[in-house]
Design an enzyme around this catalytic site. Structure first.
Site, mmCIF file in Angstrom:
data_model
loop_
_atom_site.group_PDB
_atom_site.id
_atom_site.type_symbol
_atom_site.label_atom_id
_atom_site.label_comp_id
_atom_site.label_asym_id
_atom_site.label_seq_id
_atom_site.Cartn_x
_atom_site.Cartn_y
_atom_site.Cartn_z
ATOM 1 N N LYS A 24 8.925 14.494 39.519
ATOM 2 C CA LYS A 24 9.435 15.945 39.595
ATOM 3 C C LYS A 24 8.792 16.769 38.520
ATOM 4 C CE LYS A 24 13.004 16.994 37.125
ATOM 5 N NZ LYS A 24 14.440 17.076 36.600
ATOM 6 N N SER A 25 8.919 16.472 37.291
ATOM 7 C CA SER A 25 8.403 17.239 36.371
ATOM 8 C C SER A 25 6.802 17.646 36.415
ATOM 9 C CB SER A 25 8.751 16.555 34.740
ATOM 10 O OG SER A 25 10.068 16.379 34.641
ATOM 11 N N GLY A 93 16.607 22.921 37.100
ATOM 12 C CA GLY A 93 16.135 23.408 35.905
ATOM 13 C C GLY A 93 14.900 24.007 35.852
ATOM 14 N N SER A 165 14.435 22.033 26.394
ATOM 15 C CA SER A 165 13.049 22.052 26.131
ATOM 16 C C SER A 165 12.462 23.116 27.300
ATOM 17 C CB SER A 165 12.409 20.723 26.224
ATOM 18 O OG SER A 165 12.459 20.151 27.585
ATOM 19 N N GLU A 308 17.350 12.486 29.995
ATOM 20 C CA GLU A 308 17.571 12.456 31.504
ATOM 21 C C GLU A 308 17.987 10.722 31.734
ATOM 22 O OE1 GLU A 308 14.160 14.304 33.705
ATOM 23 O OE2 GLU A 308 12.973 12.500 33.177
ATOM 24 N N HIS A 335 23.499 19.975 31.457
ATOM 25 C CA HIS A 335 22.509 19.606 32.568
ATOM 26 C C HIS A 335 23.162 19.750 33.830
ATOM 27 C CE1 HIS A 335 19.443 16.535 30.277
ATOM 28 N NE2 HIS A 335 19.202 17.757 30.248
ATOM 29 N N ARG A 339 27.135 15.930 31.588
ATOM 30 C CA ARG A 339 26.968 14.599 31.838
ATOM 31 C C ARG A 339 27.837 13.727 31.033
ATOM 32 N NH1 ARG A 339 20.436 14.618 33.500
ATOM 33 N NH2 ARG A 339 20.684 14.808 35.619
ATOM 34 N N LYS A 405 17.758 15.669 45.283
ATOM 35 C CA LYS A 405 17.147 16.782 44.256
ATOM 36 C C LYS A 405 16.247 16.003 43.959
ATOM 37 C CE LYS A 405 18.646 18.889 40.133
ATOM 38 N NZ LYS A 405 17.593 18.913 39.141
HETATM 39 O O1 LIG Z 1 10.883 20.217 31.873
HETATM 40 C C1 LIG Z 1 11.182 19.130 32.514
HETATM 41 O O2 LIG Z 1 10.360 18.571 33.632
HETATM 42 C C2 LIG Z 1 12.402 18.429 32.102
HETATM 43 C C3 LIG Z 1 12.656 18.680 30.799
HETATM 44 C C4 LIG Z 1 14.170 18.093 30.387
HETATM 45 O O3 LIG Z 1 15.252 19.336 30.467
HETATM 46 P P1 LIG Z 1 16.004 19.340 28.946
HETATM 47 O O4 LIG Z 1 15.237 19.809 27.750
HETATM 48 O O5 LIG Z 1 16.852 20.560 29.304
HETATM 49 O O6 LIG Z 1 16.719 18.235 28.934
HETATM 50 C C5 LIG Z 1 14.680 16.937 31.330
HETATM 51 O O7 LIG Z 1 15.981 16.646 30.949
HETATM 52 C C6 LIG Z 1 14.581 17.419 32.677
HETATM 53 O O8 LIG Z 1 15.092 16.404 33.757
HETATM 54 C C7 LIG Z 1 13.064 17.782 33.173
HETATM 55 C C1 LIG Z 2 18.159 17.322 33.647
HETATM 56 C C2 LIG Z 2 17.699 17.304 34.766
HETATM 57 O O1 LIG Z 2 16.920 18.008 35.583
HETATM 58 P P1 LIG Z 2 16.608 19.706 35.532
HETATM 59 O O2 LIG Z 2 15.078 19.508 35.949
HETATM 60 O O3 LIG Z 2 17.289 20.424 36.764
HETATM 61 O O4 LIG Z 2 16.932 20.083 34.285
HETATM 62 C C3 LIG Z 2 17.318 15.758 35.360
HETATM 63 O O5 LIG Z 2 16.585 15.671 36.527
HETATM 64 O O6 LIG Z 2 17.721 14.816 34.706
#
Ligand SMILES: O=C(O)C1=C[C@@H](OP(=O)(O)O)[C@@H](O)[C@H](O)C1
Ligand SMILES: C=C(OP(=O)(O)O)C(=O)O
Length: 422
Positions: A24-25, A93, A165, A308, A335, A339, A405
């Site tokens: 996803k990221s 997010g 982040s 995560e 989150h 959580r 998701k």
């Molecule tokens: O940049 C990203 O792809 C993500 C950053 C993190 O968010 P947080 O920094 O809000 O924990 C992670 O938990 C999220 O699942 C994905």
């Molecule tokens: C925190 C998460 O998602 P989001 O990218 O919506 O912040 C996650 O996938 O655990």
């Protein structure tokens, strides 16, 4: 009606090879960079799930062309960014924090909204930062409007990114297109999920952008042309963790193919976590193979960088031989849901003993019994329920569909892993 999913109990040690869809990221960063690039890009093996379809939809609505390639790839052709447009962030997010800076580069009004729970997620910091960098935005949380003029001055901004982040990543990803680039300074409690910022920096550099991150808590992105991408998206290592956990809790063996030797994905940390808990963990050309121990050891661990993974680790900890302490994860309260509260509530309902601390959880293993496991619209809560259900008869996960998701067919993958039909 909420879908009720009786979590299958493992009939014995789980033995399986489980291919996992794309990250996803990485997919959502690649989509944003491709949308802002100097020519058409190809994203191979992207994740196709709710979060990435929402990202693609958001960028399309701003004038970017995103088409399906014959091999499941995405072909992204940048266009002139323009409103009026409506962006649905869902509960993602990455969409709510990465797209507003893109919208600030568009001409016209762009309206953002999302799921009811998304309106609770921290966001104001990103909007304030964009205002300081020259954007015109009405609102401080979802829903809000960005009134773009087609360009943004950029410059230096100081933010408190201790809640996410993604505040930093979002500003950096679009910054090559700001007239002055950006310098983001963080001032506050430590930034969580730093590997995710490192992923952003690495992907910007791979696209030819000059990024200076030598000074802690400061990131400078120079203005410049983003080179079009031709990338193969790695499997999502965080989404691999429930499947690896199935091996760990049943004393079986699970292999996830295509585990990268080197990666910026935070989920890679599962290797060390499972080793600490006594599992055998080996990466080879075949992928990552985890073999569960006879008994899982408890852990006392800081998950600040890899928050995560918490739902998976909490589920594992519920089966350990002693009390585990999960630390550094206060930000998980912002989150998909809170959580820490969700894990405490649901594990307690099954008979577990879980306490919340200021920045985490204490998980005391107890004999668990079946019951409804509420997902709180959180994909990782749902998969944590599935892990518990492997060993606890009668766990029924509410709203298993929420896993879409980030995983298009979790129930099917889980059934295949267990040798059952979905
Ligand atoms: O940049 C990203 O792809 C993500 C950053 C993190 O968010 P947080 O920094 O809000 O924990 C992670 O938990 C999220 O699942 C994905
Ligand atoms: C925190 C998460 O998602 P989001 O990218 O919506 O912040 C996650 O996938 O655990």
């Amino acid at each position: 009606m909420t879908q009720l999913w009786p979590a299958p109990v493992a009939r014995g040690a789980v033995h399986a090879t489980v291919p996992v869809p794309g990250s996803k990221s990485i997919t959502n960063r690649a989509l944003v960079l491709a949308a802002l690039a100097d020519g058409p890009s190809t994203l191979r093996a992207p994740l196709r799930s709710r979060d990435t379809e929402l990202m693609a939809g958001a960028l399309r609505s701003l004038g970017v062309e995103i088409q399906d390639g014959p091999d499941g790839s995405w072909q992204v052709t940048p266009g002139e960014l323009r409103g009026p447009a409506e962006v649905d962030c869902g509960l993602a997010g990455t969409v709510m924090r990465f797209v507003p800076p893109v919208a600030a580069l568009a001409v016209g009004r762009v309206t953002f909204d999302g799921d009811p729970q998304a309106r609770q997620r921290p966001l104001g910091t990103v909007l304030d930062a964009l205002r300081e960098l020259g954007a015109d935005i009405s609102g401080d949380a979802l829903p809000f409007d960005v009134h773009g003029t087609g360009k943004l001055t950029g410059g230096t901004v100081t933010i408190d990114a201790s809640a996410s982040s993604q505040f930093v990543s979002g500003l950096l990803l679009s910054a090559p297109r700001f007239e002055q680039g950006v310098t983001v300074r963080h001032d506050g409690k430590p930034v969580p999920s730093l590997p995710h910022i490192e992923m952003t920096v690495a992907m910007l550099r791979a696209a030819g952008i000059d990024v200076d991150d030598r000074e802690p808590n400061t990131w400078r992105v120079a203005p410049g042309e983003i080179r079009a991408l031709d990338v193969e998206i790695e499997p999502d290592l965080s989404n691999a963790t429930p499947f690896l956990a199935a091996a760990a809790v049943t004393g079986g063996t699970v292999t996830v193919p295509g585990w990268p030797a080197q990666t910026t994905q935070a989920g890679d940390a599962i290797r060390d976590i499972l080793s600490l808990m006594g599992a055998q963990v080996e990466r080879s050309e075949a992928g990552l193979t985890v073999t569960g121990p006879a008994e899982l050891a408890p852990v006392d661990i800081d998950l600040h960088d890899v928050g995560e993974l918490t739902p998976t680790v909490a589920a594992l900890a519920a089966f350990a031989t002693g009390r585990s302490r999960l630390r550094g994860i206060a930000h998980l309260r912002g989150h998909e849901t809170d959580r820490l509260a969700a894990l405490q509530n649901e594990l307690t309902k099954l008979g577990g003993a879980v306490e919340q601390t200021e920045d985490g959880l204490l998980v005391e293993p107890r004999p668990l019994t079946g019951g409804n496991w509420h997902s709180y619209a959180d994909h990782r809560m749902a998969t944590a329920g599935a892990i518990l259900g492997l060993k606890v008869p009668g766990v029924v996960v509410e709203d298993i569909a929420t896993t879409a998701k980030t995983i298009p067919d979790f129930p099917g993958m889980w059934a295949t892993m267990l040798g059952e039909s979905a």
